[in-house]
Design an enzyme around this catalytic site. Structure first.
Site, PDB file in Angstrom:
ATOM      1  N   HIS A   1      -3.522  -2.551   3.012  1.00  0.00           N
ATOM      2  CA  HIS A   1      -3.458  -2.317   4.349  1.00  0.00           C
ATOM      3  C   HIS A   1      -4.592  -1.659   4.882  1.00  0.00           C
ATOM      4  O   HIS A   1      -4.629  -1.562   6.334  1.00  0.00           O
ATOM      5  CB  HIS A   1      -2.311  -1.321   4.509  1.00  0.00           C
ATOM      6  CG  HIS A   1      -2.622  -0.025   3.838  1.00  0.00           C
ATOM      7  ND1 HIS A   1      -2.027   0.548   2.594  1.00  0.00           N
ATOM      8  CD2 HIS A   1      -2.967   1.138   4.390  1.00  0.00           C
ATOM      9  CE1 HIS A   1      -2.222   1.712   2.108  1.00  0.00           C
ATOM     10  NE2 HIS A   1      -2.992   2.228   3.248  1.00  0.00           N
TER      11      HIS A   1
ATOM     12  N   ASP B   1      -0.260  -3.797  -2.649  1.00  0.00           N
ATOM     13  CA  ASP B   1      -1.171  -3.057  -1.955  1.00  0.00           C
ATOM     14  C   ASP B   1      -2.833  -2.629  -2.440  1.00  0.00           C
ATOM     15  O   ASP B   1      -3.153  -1.673  -2.442  1.00  0.00           O
ATOM     16  CB  ASP B   1      -0.267  -1.535  -1.437  1.00  0.00           C
ATOM     17  CG  ASP B   1      -1.189  -1.093  -0.193  1.00  0.00           C
ATOM     18  OD1 ASP B   1      -1.785  -1.711   0.441  1.00  0.00           O
ATOM     19  OD2 ASP B   1      -1.101   0.338  -0.142  1.00  0.00           O
TER      20      ASP B   1
ATOM     21  N   GLY C   1      -6.873   8.407   5.645  1.00  0.00           N
ATOM     22  CA  GLY C   1      -8.292   7.975   5.296  1.00  0.00           C
ATOM     23  C   GLY C   1      -8.536   8.136   3.967  1.00  0.00           C
ATOM     24  O   GLY C   1      -9.660   7.464   3.641  1.00  0.00           O
ATOM     25  N   ASN C   2      -7.715   8.564   2.908  1.00  0.00           N
ATOM     26  CA  ASN C   2      -8.015   8.431   1.632  1.00  0.00           C
ATOM     27  C   ASN C   2      -7.406   7.219   1.073  1.00  0.00           C
ATOM     28  O   ASN C   2      -7.671   6.753  -0.068  1.00  0.00           O
ATOM     29  CB  ASN C   2      -7.242   9.763   0.892  1.00  0.00           C
ATOM     30  CG  ASN C   2      -8.001  11.128   0.598  1.00  0.00           C
ATOM     31  OD1 ASN C   2      -7.689  11.926   1.216  1.00  0.00           O
ATOM     32  ND2 ASN C   2      -9.243  11.090   0.052  1.00  0.00           N
ATOM     33  N   SER C   3      -6.757   6.259   1.701  1.00  0.00           N
ATOM     34  CA  SER C   3      -6.253   5.313   1.205  1.00  0.00           C
ATOM     35  C   SER C   3      -7.175   4.430   0.801  1.00  0.00           C
ATOM     36  O   SER C   3      -8.373   4.151   1.001  1.00  0.00           O
ATOM     37  CB  SER C   3      -5.702   4.367   2.280  1.00  0.00           C
ATOM     38  OG  SER C   3      -4.171   4.610   2.334  1.00  0.00           O
TER      39      SER C   3
ATOM     40  N   LEU D   1       1.237 -13.418   0.792  1.00  0.00           N
ATOM     41  CA  LEU D   1       1.334 -14.260   1.730  1.00  0.00           C
ATOM     42  C   LEU D   1       0.227 -14.042   2.742  1.00  0.00           C
ATOM     43  O   LEU D   1       0.127 -14.728   3.844  1.00  0.00           O
ATOM     44  CB  LEU D   1       2.553 -14.245   2.294  1.00  0.00           C
ATOM     45  CG  LEU D   1       3.773 -14.670   1.381  1.00  0.00           C
ATOM     46  CD1 LEU D   1       5.246 -14.461   2.230  1.00  0.00           C
ATOM     47  CD2 LEU D   1       3.593 -16.062   0.675  1.00  0.00           C
ATOM     48  N   GLY D   2      -0.441 -12.933   2.535  1.00  0.00           N
ATOM     49  CA  GLY D   2      -1.676 -12.554   3.573  1.00  0.00           C
ATOM     50  C   GLY D   2      -1.125 -11.975   4.455  1.00  0.00           C
ATOM     51  O   GLY D   2      -1.820 -11.861   5.748  1.00  0.00           O
TER      52      GLY D   2
END
Length: 570
Positions: A140, A172, A246-248, A298-299
């Site tokens: 994401h 993810d 922001g840590n993702s 699936l993009g």
């Protein structure tokens, strides 16, 4: 992403209650760079305007965010005192991982339920896993981005472009490649299974701040929540090393600097300071696949929406990866994927069914898909990895073309194919009409008792439209709730003997409205047709009524556009 209300079910702008609903659905998500980054403050990606995102986000997680900020600003001194490591070496301590941790800034056009399409920027984290600049992050953070700019270790004086090698919305995870010949320090994976009590450190760039941040905690649960509204993994690591938007995609490392998890979610159902990371033992297998291309994907960058009141459930598409199966099928940002291979998506609030279908079907094999295109109330279907794009499953033009006839042949040159959006004088209702229908009335209807109702009438000549069957046109109004739709249709039927053929009442559904319509043909002695649609939203709070006159079959596309666009905005 959801919160569709009956009275503005086709409006592109979300109300305050809708935004609150979206936030409530994502209290455990830690970033949403390319999906409603300005709306979901619990997400782990951060928008460029991170201060406003934090201070203005009135939601259930605001107290939690404050606690996280306090943790981030009161670090133990040993966390910020690095030891010496080789410039391009493999860090062997938690306090030396900074040179291998990156901040990713993504730019691109996303479909936001509040503002429609907009060009936005967002930031997330990631980490380097090889000297040539392979970077691991969250799906994401990057999927749907037009550009990626990467900063290494908090150094804002130099940035790198990056290309996406592979993404997986089900896990993810994403792998990107820095575009450079430089050599970099990189992190290694934790070699064994983590256990409860293991000391861990969350590294990354929270709140879009370019300054590197490290927080400390322990693994509190070895197998935590795995099924979420944006991913479907077997389990996660639950820990208490504070993370923020922001840590993702940033690493969760052990004392020896190895990656034990990939941070992707914050906030537990009990609203305590617990956070979630993708276990490295699961991530490693996926990362190896992503080096070669997309995997279990699936993009799509999306999130499950589930509105029980309106009966709308599925995967809201925030953006798609160019060239992906979703992109090739014509799935666009703003669509809602409602079913795959006939199975409803997201009815349990998670990505479980969506990902189970993908995993069962296997890469590259056809998958039947149904999509709700919310803005136009179209239901589209087709196949992913099929021969062509998805197409509408219901079209008045297709349904009525065999029944509508005219004395004169259709003259398609009478229409340019361009439409204008009309709004009534009270600002309550809206509908699209051909630009050739220049005679318009948008004043309210006034009844004998003094009450009024919004209405729009449009034609090439309203006088001829209302008194003859010689010109095309329509009227559109709304009333209060009705239970007998057929009786309401009858009130707008042609006079006795004016039409030779009555097509009867037919059920109607476009994914947003349900109702009935009736068609009369061979009207006025010239072969014109008259159709009346009566439809209600899911909450049945009002009734929409449209009457349209067709003179030739060239008028059918105009009817399709009108029936796909009618809306209540006030």
């Amino acid at each position: 992403m959801n919160g569709f209300t009956g009275r503005s079910s086709r409006n592109n702008h979300a109300t305050a209650s809708e935004i609150a609903y979206l936030r409530d659905m994502t209290v455990r998500r830690n970033s949403v760079l390319f999906g409603i980054s300005a709306l979901i403050v619990a997400a782990c990606g951060s928008s460029d305007d991170s201060t406003q995102e934090t201070s203005d986000g009135a939601s259930a997680e605001s107290s939690e965010s404050s606690a996280e900020v306090a943790t981030l600003t009161t670090l133990p001194t040993d966390v910020t005192t690095p030891t010496t490591e080789p410039a391009n070496g493999n860090p062997t301590r938690y306090d030396n991982v900074q040179p291998a941790v990156v901040q990713i800034e993504a730019q691109g056009a996303i479909r936001d339920p509040e503002v429609g399409f907009s060009t936005v920027g967002g930031r997330g984290s990631g980490f380097i896993i090889s000297a040539d600049g392979l970077v691991v992050t969250n799906n994401h953070v990057v999927t749907g981005a037009a550009t990626l700019e990467v900063f290494i270790g908090g150094d804002t004086s130099k940035s790198y472009n990056a290309t996406v090698l592979g993404v997986s919305e089900c896990n993810d995870l994403a792998v990107i490649q820095l575009v450079t010949d430089d050599s970099f320090p990189y992190l290694s994976w934790f070699p064994t299974e983590p256990t409860v009590g293991l000391e861990v450190y969350a590294a990354g760039f929270p709140l879009g701040d370019p300054e590197f941040t490290l927080t400390r905690g322990i693994v509190s649960k070895a197998q935590g929540l795995g099924e979420t509204s944006w991913a479907s993994i077997d389990y996660t690591l639950e820990h208490d090393a504070a993370i923020q938007p922001g840590n993702s995609g940033g690493p969760l490392v052990t004392t020896d600097g190895t990656v034990v998890g990939i941070n992707y979610a914050g906030g537990s159902p009990t609203n305590t300071e617990q956070f979630f990371a993708i276990d490295s033992s699961l991530a490693q297998k996926v990362v190896e696949q992503l080096k070669q291309g997309d995997f279990e994907s699936l993009g799509i960058n999306g999130q499950i929406v589930n509105d029980e009141e309106l009966g709308i459930t599925g995967l809201w598409v925030l953006g798609t990866a160019p060239g992906s199966a979703a992109d090739k099928a014509g799935i666009a940002a703003g669509d809602i994927v409602t079913s795959l291979n006939g199975l409803p998506i997201g009815d349990d609030g998670s990505m479980s069914t969506y990902c189970d279908v993908i995993r069962t079907s296997g890469t590259g094999r056809p998958i039947d898909v149904e999509v709700l295109r919310f803005d136009t109330s179209e239901i589209l279907s087709g196949q992913l990895y099929g021969d062509g794009p998805i197409v509408p499953t219901f079209s008045f033009a297709d349904e009525l073309s065999d029944e509508v006839s005219s004395a004169d042949p259709a003259d398609s040159s009478a229409y340019s194919g361009e439409y204008q959006t009309l709004v009534d004088d009270s600002g309550l209702i809206t509908i699209d009409i051909p630009i050739e229908w220049t005679d318009v009335s948008a004043a309210p209807i006034t009844f004998d008792d003094g009450s009024t109702a919004p209405q729009i009438t449009a034609s090439t000549s309203i006088t001829d439209f209302e008194t003859t069957y010689g010109v095309p046109g329509l009227f559109y109004t709304i009333t209060g709730p009705v239970t007998d739709l057929a009786a309401t249709i009858a009130n707008s039927a042609p006079g006795d003997g004016e039409c030779l053929t009555d097509g009867g009442v037919t059920d109607y559904s476009d994914g947003v409205f349900t109702g009935q319509y009736q068609l009369w043909t061979e009207c006025g002695g010239i072969g014109a047709s008259w159709v009346v649609l009566v439809a209600v939203p899911a909450d049945a709070s009002y009734t929409a009524i449209i009457g349209a006159q067709l003179v030739t079959d060239a008028d059918l596309p105009a009817l399709d556009q009108a029936f796909a666009s009618f809306n209540v905005t006030g």
